[in-house]
Scaffold this active site. Structure first.
Site, PDB file in Angstrom:
ATOM      1  N   GLN A   1       1.890  49.375  33.964  1.00  0.00           N
ATOM      2  CA  GLN A   1       0.794  48.749  34.105  1.00  0.00           C
ATOM      3  C   GLN A   1      -0.070  48.991  35.600  1.00  0.00           C
ATOM      4  OE1 GLN A   1      -0.826  46.306  31.761  1.00  0.00           O
ATOM      5  NE2 GLN A   1      -2.313  46.393  33.079  1.00  0.00           N
ATOM      6  N   PHE A   2      -0.573  50.108  35.790  1.00  0.00           N
ATOM      7  CA  PHE A   2      -1.122  50.497  36.923  1.00  0.00           C
ATOM      8  C   PHE A   2      -2.226  49.676  37.597  1.00  0.00           C
ATOM      9  CE2 PHE A   2      -4.226  52.621  34.503  1.00  0.00           C
ATOM     10  CZ  PHE A   2      -5.572  52.662  35.281  1.00  0.00           C
ATOM     11  N   THR A   3      -2.873  49.071  36.587  1.00  0.00           N
ATOM     12  CA  THR A   3      -3.955  48.133  36.894  1.00  0.00           C
ATOM     13  C   THR A   3      -3.484  46.786  37.854  1.00  0.00           C
ATOM     14  OG1 THR A   3      -4.090  47.047  34.724  1.00  0.00           O
ATOM     15  CG2 THR A   3      -5.384  48.704  35.204  1.00  0.00           C
TER      16      THR A   3
END
Length: 145
Positions: free
Chosen positions: A78-80
């Protein structure tokens, strides 16, 4: 390294309509990796998440860990989690690690969980995923190292 932890009754992740990872009772981990993160941070977070006492005992108190209940973990990249929304209307992801660097730590994180003797399911790194879950509680925590 930043993780969002959700205690779940069940969770699954789909890619192109196909289930690629699924768990029963346990923890859903959204894993964000920043530039410069390292294996030491991953080791600390894995030990922490596997031993967090966030499951109810017979008195309905948070006294049991994932290991103690025989739970499972679903790990979703989950880079966000490193989206910076302070300026403008579009998040900046400058703090997120580049994909090749993040992939190595993502895979290491999963391997470290398996070494704890816990069943692990995963999403697909870099893919567009749909995550379905039944949050238990709800119990949602953010851990960072």
């Amino acid at each position: 390294m930043r993780i969002l932890v959700q205690r779940v009754k069940e969770a699954k992740v789909l890619v192109n309509g196909q289930i690629i990872g699924q768990i029963g009772k346990g923890i859903l981990v959204f894993l964000g990796i920043a530039r410069g993160d390292n294996i030491t941070q991953a080791e600390w977070l894995v030990k922490k998440v596997c031993s967090l006492r966030i499951f109810a005992d017979k008195n309905s108190e948070f006294n049991l860990s994932l290991k103690e209940i025989g739970g499972e973990i679903l790990v979703v990249s989950q880079f966000t989690l490193y989206g910076d929304c302070r300026k403008g209307r579009r998040p900046s992801f400058d703090q997120a690690a580049p994909p090749p660097e993040a992939l190595l730590l993502y895979e290491s994180f999963i391997k470290l969980i398996k070494q704890q003797g816990i069943k692990v399911a995963t999403g697909k790194f870099g893919a567009l995923m749909q995550v379905h879950l039944i949050n238990d509680g709800p119990v949602t925590l953010i851990l960072e190292r």
